[in-house]
Design a protein around this motif. Structure first.
Motif, PDB file in Angstrom:
ATOM      1  N   ILE A1286     -38.134  16.662  16.681  1.00 56.77           N
ATOM      2  CA  ILE A1286     -38.343  15.316  16.150  1.00 56.77           C
ATOM      3  C   ILE A1286     -39.233  15.398  14.926  1.00 56.77           C
ATOM      4  CG2 ILE A1286     -39.344  13.048  16.610  1.00 56.77           C
ATOM      5  CD1 ILE A1286     -38.662  13.445  19.536  1.00 56.77           C
ATOM      6  N   GLU A1287     -38.813  14.757  13.853  1.00 54.73           N
ATOM      7  CA  GLU A1287     -39.660  14.665  12.672  1.00 54.73           C
ATOM      8  C   GLU A1287     -40.672  13.554  12.909  1.00 54.73           C
ATOM      9  OE1 GLU A1287     -38.435  14.918   8.220  1.00 54.73           O
ATOM     10  OE2 GLU A1287     -38.432  12.804   8.762  1.00 54.73           O
ATOM     11  N   SER A1288     -41.940  13.953  13.067  1.00 64.27           N
ATOM     12  CA  SER A1288     -42.961  12.958  13.402  1.00 64.27           C
ATOM     13  C   SER A1288     -43.396  12.159  12.188  1.00 64.27           C
ATOM     14  CB  SER A1288     -44.175  13.649  14.034  1.00 64.27           C
ATOM     15  OG  SER A1288     -44.709  14.634  13.162  1.00 64.27           O
ATOM     16  N   LYS A1289     -43.380  12.760  11.012  1.00 63.95           N
ATOM     17  CA  LYS A1289     -43.725  12.009   9.804  1.00 63.95           C
ATOM     18  C   LYS A1289     -43.333  12.807   8.574  1.00 63.95           C
ATOM     19  CE  LYS A1289     -48.455  13.729   9.092  1.00 63.95           C
ATOM     20  NZ  LYS A1289     -49.855  13.363   8.850  1.00 63.95           N
ATOM     21  N   LYS A1290     -43.101  12.097   7.481  1.00 61.04           N
ATOM     22  CA  LYS A1290     -42.942  12.716   6.174  1.00 61.04           C
ATOM     23  C   LYS A1290     -44.305  12.730   5.493  1.00 61.04           C
ATOM     24  CE  LYS A1290     -38.087  12.152   4.961  1.00 61.04           C
ATOM     25  NZ  LYS A1290     -37.548  11.851   6.272  1.00 61.04           N
ATOM     26  N   CYS A1291     -44.500  13.687   4.604  1.00 58.87           N
ATOM     27  CA  CYS A1291     -45.815  13.899   4.023  1.00 58.87           C
ATOM     28  C   CYS A1291     -45.750  13.781   2.501  1.00 58.87           C
ATOM     29  CB  CYS A1291     -46.331  15.287   4.383  1.00 58.87           C
ATOM     30  SG  CYS A1291     -46.294  15.628   6.158  1.00 58.87           S
ATOM     31  N   PRO A1292     -46.893  13.455   1.882  1.00 54.81           N
ATOM     32  CA  PRO A1292     -46.941  13.466   0.416  1.00 54.81           C
ATOM     33  C   PRO A1292     -46.749  14.884  -0.107  1.00 54.81           C
ATOM     34  CG  PRO A1292     -48.833  12.318   1.369  1.00 54.81           C
ATOM     35  CD  PRO A1292     -48.164  13.033   2.483  1.00 54.81           C
ATOM     36  N   CYS A1293     -46.141  15.002  -1.272  1.00 52.11           N
ATOM     37  CA  CYS A1293     -45.906  16.320  -1.856  1.00 52.11           C
ATOM     38  C   CYS A1293     -47.240  16.982  -2.204  1.00 52.11           C
ATOM     39  CB  CYS A1293     -45.051  16.202  -3.115  1.00 52.11           C
ATOM     40  SG  CYS A1293     -43.400  15.547  -2.813  1.00 52.11           S
ATOM     41  N   GLY A1294     -47.345  18.227  -1.847  1.00 51.08           N
ATOM     42  CA  GLY A1294     -48.502  19.039  -2.186  1.00 51.08           C
ATOM     43  C   GLY A1294     -48.069  20.268  -2.929  1.00 51.08           C
ATOM     44  N   GLY A1352     -43.581  11.137  -2.570  1.00 51.00           N
ATOM     45  CA  GLY A1352     -44.797  10.771  -3.301  1.00 51.00           C
ATOM     46  C   GLY A1352     -45.682  11.980  -3.525  1.00 51.00           C
ATOM     47  N   GLY A1353     -46.977  11.740  -3.645  1.00 50.40           N
ATOM     48  CA  GLY A1353     -47.913  12.839  -3.816  1.00 50.40           C
ATOM     49  C   GLY A1353     -47.809  13.470  -5.182  1.00 50.40           C
ATOM     50  N   MET A1354     -48.042  14.789  -5.237  1.00 46.68           N
ATOM     51  CA  MET A1354     -48.057  15.542  -6.490  1.00 46.68           C
ATOM     52  C   MET A1354     -46.674  15.599  -7.120  1.00 46.68           C
ATOM     53  SD  MET A1354     -50.472  18.801  -5.666  1.00 46.68           S
ATOM     54  CE  MET A1354     -52.205  18.635  -5.316  1.00 46.68           C
ATOM     55  N   GLU A1355     -46.638  15.709  -8.441  1.00 42.01           N
ATOM     56  CA  GLU A1355     -45.401  15.896  -9.184  1.00 42.01           C
ATOM     57  C   GLU A1355     -45.593  17.054 -10.154  1.00 42.01           C
ATOM     58  OE1 GLU A1355     -44.636  12.038 -10.927  1.00 42.01           O
ATOM     59  OE2 GLU A1355     -43.418  11.447  -9.185  1.00 42.01           O
ATOM     60  N   LEU A1356     -45.861  18.238  -9.594  1.00 46.93           N
ATOM     61  CA  LEU A1356     -46.186  19.397 -10.422  1.00 46.93           C
ATOM     62  C   LEU A1356     -45.020  19.839 -11.290  1.00 46.93           C
ATOM     63  CD1 LEU A1356     -48.220  21.610  -7.912  1.00 46.93           C
ATOM     64  CD2 LEU A1356     -49.039  19.845  -9.480  1.00 46.93           C
ATOM     65  N   ASP A1357     -43.814  19.420 -10.959  1.00 46.26           N
ATOM     66  CA  ASP A1357     -42.634  19.848 -11.700  1.00 46.26           C
ATOM     67  C   ASP A1357     -42.299  18.923 -12.859  1.00 46.26           C
ATOM     68  OD1 ASP A1357     -42.062  17.800  -9.905  1.00 46.26           O
ATOM     69  OD2 ASP A1357     -39.970  18.389  -9.676  1.00 46.26           O
ATOM     70  N   LYS A1358     -43.069  17.878 -13.047  1.00 46.11           N
ATOM     71  CA  LYS A1358     -42.746  16.897 -14.077  1.00 46.11           C
ATOM     72  C   LYS A1358     -43.739  16.959 -15.214  1.00 46.11           C
ATOM     73  CE  LYS A1358     -40.270  13.701 -11.057  1.00 46.11           C
ATOM     74  NZ  LYS A1358     -40.162  12.326 -10.539  1.00 46.11           N
ATOM     75  N   GLY A1359     -43.243  17.449 -16.351  1.00 47.34           N
ATOM     76  CA  GLY A1359     -44.051  17.431 -17.563  1.00 47.34           C
ATOM     77  C   GLY A1359     -43.795  16.135 -18.317  1.00 47.34           C
ATOM     78  N   LYS A1360     -43.862  16.216 -19.614  1.00 40.02           N
ATOM     79  CA  LYS A1360     -43.627  15.032 -20.437  1.00 40.02           C
ATOM     80  C   LYS A1360     -42.168  14.631 -20.320  1.00 40.02           C
ATOM     81  CE  LYS A1360     -44.278  13.215 -25.122  1.00 40.02           C
ATOM     82  NZ  LYS A1360     -44.694  13.534 -26.510  1.00 40.02           N
ATOM     83  N   VAL A1361     -41.942  13.342 -20.097  1.00 39.61           N
ATOM     84  CA  VAL A1361     -40.590  12.852 -19.904  1.00 39.61           C
ATOM     85  C   VAL A1361     -39.934  12.582 -21.247  1.00 39.61           C
ATOM     86  CG1 VAL A1361     -41.344  10.441 -19.693  1.00 39.61           C
ATOM     87  CG2 VAL A1361     -39.171  11.159 -18.665  1.00 39.61           C
ATOM     88  N   LYS A1362     -38.644  12.966 -21.363  1.00 37.80           N
ATOM     89  CA  LYS A1362     -37.895  12.811 -22.607  1.00 37.80           C
ATOM     90  C   LYS A1362     -36.539  12.163 -22.296  1.00 37.80           C
ATOM     91  CE  LYS A1362     -40.733  14.983 -25.459  1.00 37.80           C
ATOM     92  NZ  LYS A1362     -40.328  16.213 -26.142  1.00 37.80           N
ATOM     93  N   PRO A1363     -35.998  11.380 -23.248  1.00 34.35           N
ATOM     94  CA  PRO A1363     -34.685  10.755 -22.998  1.00 34.35           C
ATOM     95  C   PRO A1363     -33.544  11.738 -23.212  1.00 34.35           C
ATOM     96  CG  PRO A1363     -35.484  10.134 -25.160  1.00 34.35           C
ATOM     97  CD  PRO A1363     -36.590  10.942 -24.541  1.00 34.35           C
ATOM     98  N   CYS A1364     -32.514  11.584 -22.421  1.00 39.27           N
ATOM     99  CA  CYS A1364     -31.281  12.324 -22.663  1.00 39.27           C
ATOM    100  C   CYS A1364     -30.560  11.688 -23.844  1.00 39.27           C
ATOM    101  CB  CYS A1364     -30.374  12.287 -21.434  1.00 39.27           C
ATOM    102  SG  CYS A1364     -30.970  13.265 -20.035  1.00 39.27           S
ATOM    103  N   ARG A1365     -29.903  12.515 -24.648  1.00 38.62           N
ATOM    104  CA  ARG A1365     -29.206  12.020 -25.827  1.00 38.62           C
ATOM    105  C   ARG A1365     -28.141  11.004 -25.400  1.00 38.62           C
ATOM    106  NH1 ARG A1365     -27.015  16.230 -30.192  1.00 38.62           N
ATOM    107  NH2 ARG A1365     -29.280  16.419 -30.409  1.00 38.62           N
ATOM    108  N   GLY A1366     -28.172   9.858 -26.080  1.00 41.30           N
ATOM    109  CA  GLY A1366     -27.228   8.794 -25.764  1.00 41.30           C
ATOM    110  C   GLY A1366     -27.753   7.795 -24.750  1.00 41.30           C
ATOM    111  N   HIS A1367     -28.920   8.078 -24.168  1.00 40.95           N
ATOM    112  CA  HIS A1367     -29.484   7.172 -23.164  1.00 40.95           C
ATOM    113  C   HIS A1367     -30.858   6.671 -23.595  1.00 40.95           C
ATOM    114  CE1 HIS A1367     -26.449   7.829 -19.986  1.00 40.95           C
ATOM    115  NE2 HIS A1367     -26.402   9.083 -20.434  1.00 40.95           N
TER     116      HIS A1367
END
Length: 1493
Positions: A1286-1294, A1352-1367
């Motif tokens: 049983i999954e008792s809870k989901k956790c914030p990203c660490g 939620g929690g940490m977002e270590l994989d996200k640097g500066k956000v950039k738009p995709c061309r055409g969007h």
């Protein structure tokens, strides 16, 4: 009789034919020509209205005068009409569904139509409409949406959802389940008028489970259309997967469930949709098979099921009938005739209880021995029963000849074959003689005494026939030939008149209203003139008078007709009562004229006699005597049989035939007293038992395999676990090439009579179907079993199977099609030195009845499609084939070729490879890059390959090796050899991204051996735990020094590795000779895979979560195994305990509640066992001393029986097995109440913890998971079915939810740093790959582990956000802040920046960048490590962990115990599988069973 058929036709112009009015006293005839024959055609019940859908034009036609005239329905567009559907319970409703979203409904029998819309088009996989039996406006609609595969353009992926309406589609239908919940069939509980329990609005659905695949589908039930939904307890378990079908049969709901790894099915029955019972068949019967059983027309008292017992191409079955609650089945009759579509020659006579006609196969044994050869003609006989199928007798004519009639498998018309509601009147096409002849040679026979006697009519040749006016009118027309006559009889078939039809035609269907009370009929036919006709026949004017009832029987037009008479012609009892009707006399010159009024029988109950009883469940009649004798085991009442010598009350052996209404008379079904040894659960003795078997004709064992049923196969858990011995099969080959089989897990062994004297050189269990096993010989001849060795059949291969050292497997099995195989043989090898000698691959799609060539000059061929690689075509095959059709040489490299049409066409993926393998969702190829190096390419769809990118400085030289370790976590783990010097081998473990192309470093200096195997092993059933041995003296080793090894463990799937903590004290309570706090100098070191005497055994078991046993020592380095001791951990490797001095083998049983160990070095007569996960140990002396070479149990480690293999001391040249049976210790099964914290619960929830994190932050994979383990102080058994975690809870990203991105590596500070000289990965490439993406993030050095469930929690994989061309516009709308947001953002940042900076500096220094290597987080993992893949100069090995409790598939090594010496395999009992093949030429060899899922 209702007709809903499909007719082939030729498109012609519609032409209204002239109306023909017959002469006086002849029926009136009308006909109309149509462009094509109808696709669907039906009467509204109790009315003259007919709807017809033309097959080609899709025009819907309506007639309101029994087919005399027709009008098309203009409102319905014809372009996309799919079909017309009558409402089964509302006589005025029908539906026209189209292939689009607009559909039509009528509530006035087609006079008017209303349009309604649905979100999706209707399902093409099942009837899209499901109706409520009493609330006629309650309708379920199942829609389907299909998407074309982007790679394989001829492949579509379809999914279904269900909507509901409560107002008959007056308003838009509503989605039945929560958003996007996919269904696989839904129905109302009250889908028949007989179902009257439970909630009136209950609804049932089959939906996707936690994992993909039909074996994981689950059943959900709601008391109302708006929910809530719950999963009912099937077989006592709330989490029951593999539910594949639902059906409503009279007062029962039946659910069918399939288990992975077998074709066996389970049936569950309910009469209220909430409480379910498993349908149990006699233990003498092998169980239900997928696609091999038919639920027949049943009574409201019981279910009737016909079960296939032979090969499907020439099928024969056995008929079973249930008790009154549908749970216990007894056999009625063997050898019933079936066809390949599952239709069975079985019919209950309409309106009369207990009369059943069947056809049986008289030469069933000949057909069975014919290996499914459909050219063996079945000799068919007809039989009839007058007691509901309890006994059967031959059909007899009035001349006492045996009659045989064509039944359902030859049905030419819609509806019933022989009978109608017309009381007692039957028609049939057949012949007299010994057996049934071809249909074309049959004549028409009639019976007006419900089948007791039959008379031949003057209708020569086969005819279609119908009943009208409650049996007053019989109508027939010649079938299978052209005719211009209609024949009819007004005196029960005694005399037949004829009417000219004015056109020669061939009939397609003849029908009337469903209750056969009307005097009008319709016929569908193809005329000689090429036109398609519907004829209408009206008998209204044929007789002028209406029949009258008179108390004076002689004056009355009706007779009191009893359904059965005795030999003296007196009314006889049938099913416990006398049943009679008032029906029109045969020669009365009148019509009944009671349209739409069904004849109603009247009954008089009789006293009970012997004939009213039948044999009860697990009893059978003794031949010739009729006495019911016990053939199985009886169910023991709760609380009975507590000690030896006890008795219990059980069945007398008889039961009243379901539906029988007899009263008083004799009483044969009263319970009687039985000794407890006759029960399915005899009392426990409190003792362990052992049984030995000495093999005088063998000196050892070459290979042995368990052939076990799936976890959800038919039969109760008690029966499966303890007493259904045929389910617990082991096949074994001795060193003398003799085959032994045991069906009771090793107590009794026998050589099958079919294999006596045969030289068997290999056993091939089917890796994906545990019921099937093949035995090959040195010649073309092979043997096989499809029922786990109960019966053995013989076959012929195309050529002798290959015995080449570089091709380890001659047979390859398809993962999803049990009858599809590849056979690799030695071809043109009469002279070993022949230059023409080579390996050729053949295939079969009928289990070896026919073989066709795939390709010559191959090195390896394998199926690619699997339940994981679902994006690949089902027939996709990859082959390693030599570039030239000549013997291997340096100038003749190996190509990788593929085909999805059995090599009628083919594609070359690579011109020069070392080998390929399939691993879970990946296909991996080792490709020769140049003369000095290789490259690894991976594919997830079998069509497009992408090159793997290793971290810097990993140039793979041709004389080095890869070892592919694992791929169940949506990524590939690979060991790359750094030092290939003999005796000094070690390398690095890398992990790929989700498509297998980009790799990052996990751990360096990991030990491997000369053969390519690696000291790497995952803990089965527990996420993220793995143990390796590393070389700690790399510099010395590189100079030729001896390797010094230490063990390391990870608890976050490779993110961090630590030395194993040693116990504080040894088993004797003494301290170790080193400081256990200093792990650098004093840690626990375990002997890994590369050193095991038997590489099949792994540290852990998927059913014993958190428990691990190993042999090693406490100290600075790993010492000799002879100096080792045995250790255990109960908490996933966090703490350890020494349990025994010396080196021991181990095995897990009953899901870890029993652990058995035995000395692996010295002869012994003692085993040690623990019932409390290693807290205490006991010894058991099993007999004479022996050298134990192996210890095994069933693949799932859920049995309480173990088997020792070895050689007896003092008896040279002999082999021995010893079965050790713990089932006598207790007969109490462990209980898990609704509340797991209940003090009476026998289980305790256990939650694994990361040893380096506090409990609050100890999440693994972004969630906390609780497992249920038996309390160590409870004396009970767990049984074969586990409890899902049983999954008792989901956790914030660490930070432990992230790993280093490509071209980054972890530095000494724990953070991910860009490798010097390398470029950052280009993340904007994701925009090009996914056109719907709006934005991308600049690289940070980290990437999120694919399987983490953190939110939620940490977002270590996200640097500066950039738009995709055409969007850019969408990007700005999403991220463009308002002025106030900017103002408050600046103020807030100035306020807290200093505090946050200080906190980060003090708390997080050096803590970024932990690499975490993902593992499947979908529950327990069975310890199955998979397959050899690729080795250069030696081999490449594969180790793969797969799910344990509910497997997606089970390959052949999953159930094996040992392998021949030609290669070695690991993980024989659903643990791990790790295989090796050596090659002197230094080329990478094919994998062991590459068609792996």
């Amino acid at each position: 009789m209702q007709l809903l058929g499909v007719f082939a036709s030729t498109a012609l112009l519609a032409l209204l034919g002239p109306t023909y009015v017959g002469a006086a006293k002849k029926p009136q005839i009308n006909k109309k020509a149509f462009d094509s024959l109808p696709k669907s055609y039906f009467y509204f019940e109790d009315s003259p209205v007919i709807l017809s859908l033309e097959d080609q034009s899709k025009i819907v036609w309506r007639s309101d005068d029994d087919g005399a005239t027709w009008k098309s329905i203009e409102k319905i567009p014809v372009e996309k009409v799919l079909d017309i559907y009558p409402h089964p319970f509302d006589k005025k409703k029908a539906y026209v569904l189209t292939l689009g979203r607009e559909h039509f409904v009528t509530s006035d029998q087609g006079k008017s139509w209303q349009k309604f819309e649905t979100e999706w088009p209707p399902s093409l996989q099942r009837n899209p409409l499901s109706h409520h039996a009493t609330k006629h406006n309650y309708v379920l609609y199942t829609g389907m949406k299909c998407i074309q595969d982007e790679v394989w353009r001829d492949k579509f992926f379809c999914e279904e959802k269900t909507w509901y309406t409560k107002d008959g589609f007056d308003s838009d239908p509503k989605e039945l389940m929560e958003k996007d919940k996919k269904t696989h069939g839904c129905m109302f509980a009250r889908s028949t008028p007989y179902f009257d329990k439970g909630s009136e609005s209950s609804v049932l659905c089959i939906v996707n489970g936690a994992k993909p695949g039909a074996e994981n589908w689950v059943l959900l039930v709601a008391d109302d259309l708006s929910g809530p939904w719950k999963e009912p307890a099937l077989d006592g378990f709330k989490e029951f997967s593999g539910v594949t079908g639902l059906a409503s049969v009279k007062k029962f709901i039946v659910a069918a469930a399939k288990s992975a790894g077998t074709d066996e099915m389970s049936l569950f029955v309910s009469d209220d949709a909430d409480n379910w019972d498993r349908a149990e068949f006699p233990s003498s019967h092998g169980g239900l098979k997928q696609g091999a059983y038919t639920i027949l027309e049943s009574t409201k008292h019981s279910l009737q099921v016909d079960v296939l017992t032979t090969w499907t191409l020439n099928p024969i079955g056995a008929l079973f009938t249930s008790n009154s609650n549908g749970t216990y089945f007894t056999k009625n009759i063997d050898h019933t005739n079936r066809n390949i579509h599952g239709n069975v020659d079985f019919e209950q006579v309409a309106n009369i209880q207990g009369i059943v006609l069947v056809n049986i196969v008289d030469n069933a044994e000949e057909v069975l021995k014919g290996n499914g050869n459909d050219r063996i003609t079945k000799k068919i006989k007809s039989q009839i029963s007058f007691d509901g199928g309890h006994t059967f007798k031959d059909l007899k004519t009035d001349k006492d000849d045996k009659l045989h009639v064509h039944s359902v498998t030859d049905a030419r018309n819609g509806g019933r074959v022989f009978s109608s509601p017309a009381p007692g009147i039957l028609l049939a096409v057949g012949n007299t003689g010994k057996y049934l002849s071809d249909y074309e040679h049959g004549d028409v026979y009639v019976s007006d005494d419900a089948g007791l006697t039959w008379s031949k009519t003057d209708l020569k040749g086969p005819h279609m026939y119908e009943f009208g006016d409650s049996g007053s009118i019989l109508v027939a027309v010649a079938d299978k030939t052209k005719t211009d006559k209609l024949r009819y009889s007004l005196n029960h078939g005694k005399v037949w008149e004829s009417v000219d039809l004015d056109v020669e035609l061939q009939v397609a269907a003849l029908t009337t209203v469903p209750d056969s009370t009307a005097k009008k009929f319709t016929m569908i036919a193809l005329g000689k003139d090429g036109k398609n006709y519907i004829f209408s026949f009206n008998f209204d004017g044929v007789l002028d008078r209406q029949c009258k009832q008179d108390d004076d029987g002689k004056k009355s037009d009706y007779e009191k007709w009893y359904a059965r008479l005795d030999e003296k012609g007196n009314p006889d009892c049938l099913m416990g009562h006398k049943q009679f009707f008032y029906r029109r006399k045969k020669d009365a010159d009148c019509f009944v004229n009671a349209e739409y009024k069904d004849p109603v029988p009247e009954e008089e109950n009789c006293p009970c006699i012997d004939e009213d009883y039948e044999c009860d469940f697990e009893f059978a009649a003794k031949d010739g005597e009729g006495k019911c004798e016990l053939i199985g085991k009886l169910k023991v009442p709760e609380g009975a049989c507590k000690k030896e010598g006890d008795t219990f009350k059980g069945s007398s052996g008889y039961r009243l035939i379901p539906g029988n209404t007899c009263t008083k008379g004799i009483k044969k079904d009263e319970e009687k007293e039985w000794h407890c040894d006759k029960g399915v659960k005899p009392p426990s003795s409190g003792k362990i038992k052992s049984v030995s078997k000495t093999f005088d004709d063998a000196g050892g064992f070459m290979e042995y395999y368990y052939l076990m049923p799936g976890s959800d196969a038919s039969g109760s858990d008690e029966a499966k676990m303890l007493y259904a011995d045929f389910l617990q099969t082991i096949v074994m080959r001795t060193d003398e090439n003799k085959i032994y089989i045991t069906h009771d897990q090793g107590a009794i062994w026998d050589i099958p009579k079919e294999l006596k004297g045969q030289q068997i050189n290999a056993i091939y269990p089917h890796p994906y179907n545990n019921d099937i096993v093949f035995f090959t010989t040195p010649s073309k001849k092979f043997f096989y079993s499809i029922d786990r060795g109960q019966t053995i059949q013989e076959g012929q291969g195309p050529d002798p199977p290959t015995r080449r050292d570089d091709i380890p497997l001659a047979l390859r099995f398809h993962p999803t099609r049990s009858d599809y195989m590849i056979w690799i043989s030695d071809r043109d090898c009469g002279v070993p030195s022949s230059k023409a000698c080579h390996a050729a691959a053949y295939y079969t799609n009928d289990r070896g009845r026919t073989w066709r060539i795939l390709s010559p000059y191959v090195k390896n061929c394998a199926w690619v499609h699997s339940k994981v690689l679902v994006n690949t075509p089902e027939k996709l095959i990859f082959c390693e084939r030599y570039a030239k059709d000549e013997r291997p040489s340096d100038a003749n490299p190996i190509k990788l070729v593929a085909s999805d049409d059995f090599f009628k066409t083919e594609t070359t993926h690579f011109e020069k490879i070392i080998g390929f393998a399939t691993m879970e969702e990946f296909i991996v190829a080792a490709v020769v890059k140049d003369e000095l190096s290789l490259k690894l390419d991976a594919s997830v769809d079998g069509k497009i390959f992408a090159e793997a990118h290793f971290p810097h400085n990993f140039q793979v030289d041709k004389q080095q090796a890869y070892t592919l370790l694992d791929s169940v976590t949506h990524a590939i783990f690979v060991h790359v050899t750094v030092n290939p010097m003999r005796g000094s081998e070690y390398g690095a473990i890398l992990k790929s991204n989700s498509n297998g192309t980009s790799y990052v470093l996990s751990l360096s200096d990991v030990n491997r051996n000369e053969a390519g195997f690696v000291d790497f092993e995952k803990m089965q059933g527990l996420e993220g735990v793995a143990i390796v041995n590393v070389v700690v003296n790399v510099d010395e080793t590189n100079k030729g020094g001896k390797k010094k090894l230490k063990s390391k463990i990870t608890h976050n799937d490779g993110g961090a590795w630590n030395y194993l903590p040693p116990p504080e004290k040894d088993v004797d309570g003494k301290s170790y000779d080193c400081n256990v706090k200093d792990l650098e100098k004093c840690s626990l070191n375990l002997h890994g895979y590369t050193e095991r005497k038997d590489p099949r055994h792994t540290f852990s078991s998927g059913s014993a979560v958190g428990v691990l046993v190993g042999v090693g020592n406490v100290g600075e380095y790993l010492t000799s195994k002879s100096d080792g001791n045995t250790y255990i951990t109960r908490d996933g490797g966090v703490t350890w305990k020494e349990i025994r001095k010396g080196s021991y083998m181990w095995e897990y049983g009953d899901q870890g509640s029993i652990i058995l160990i035995v000395d692996e070095d010295d002869p012994t007569d003692i085993v040690y066992y623990t019932l409390d996960e290693g807290e205490t140990w006991n010894e058991y002396k099993f007999g004479d001393k022996m050298h134990v070479t192996d210890i095994t149990t069933i693949p799932s480690d859920t049995s309480r029986k173990f088997l020792l293999w070895g050689n007896p001391v003092g008896k040279g040249g002999k082999a021995i097995t010893v079965q050790i049976d713990f089932t006598g210790l207790t007969d109490k099964q462990c209980q898990l109440p609704e509340d797991p914290n209940d003090k009476d619960s026998d289980f305790v929830p256990w939650e694994p913890q990361h040893p380096n994190l506090d409990a609050e932050h100890a999440c693994l994979f972004g969630h906390n998971v609780q497992y249920y383990r038996k309390k160590t102080d409870r004396l009970c058994y767990v049984g074969p079915k586990g409890h899902e975690p049983i999954e008792s809870k989901k956790c914030p990203c660490g930070k432990h939810d992230f790993e280093c991105d490509f071209n980054y590596e972890r530095g000494n500070d724990g953070r991910c740093h860009l490798v010097s000289g390398l470029e950052k990965p280009d993340h904007k490439e994701s925009c090009a790959k996914n056109q719907s993406l709006i934005e991308w993030y600049e690289p940070t050095g980290y990437r999120k582990i694919p399987l983490t469930k953190c939110v939620g929690g940490m977002e270590l994989d996200k640097g500066k956000v950039k738009p995709c061309r055409g969007h850019e516009k969408e990007f700005n709308e999403r991220h463009g802040p308002s002025g106030w947001a900017i103002f408050f953002g600046i103020i807030f940042a100035l306020t807290v920046s200093g505090a946050i900076g200080w906190y980060v500096w003090n708390r997080w220094t050096g803590k970024f960048g932990a690499i975490r290597l993902g593992e499947d987080s979908s529950g327990e993992q069975s310890p199955l490590v998979r397959y050899p893949i690729i080795v250069i100069s030696a081999v490449i090995a594969v180790a793969v962990a797969i799910p344990a409790i509910i497997q997606l598939a089970v390959e052949w090594v999953a159930s094996k115990l040992s392998r021949p010496k030609r290669f070695t395999t690991r993980g024989s009992f659903a643990r791990g599988n790790y295989a090796v093949v050596n090659d002197d030429d230094g080329e990478l060899l094919g994998s062991d069973e590459d068609d792996e899922v």
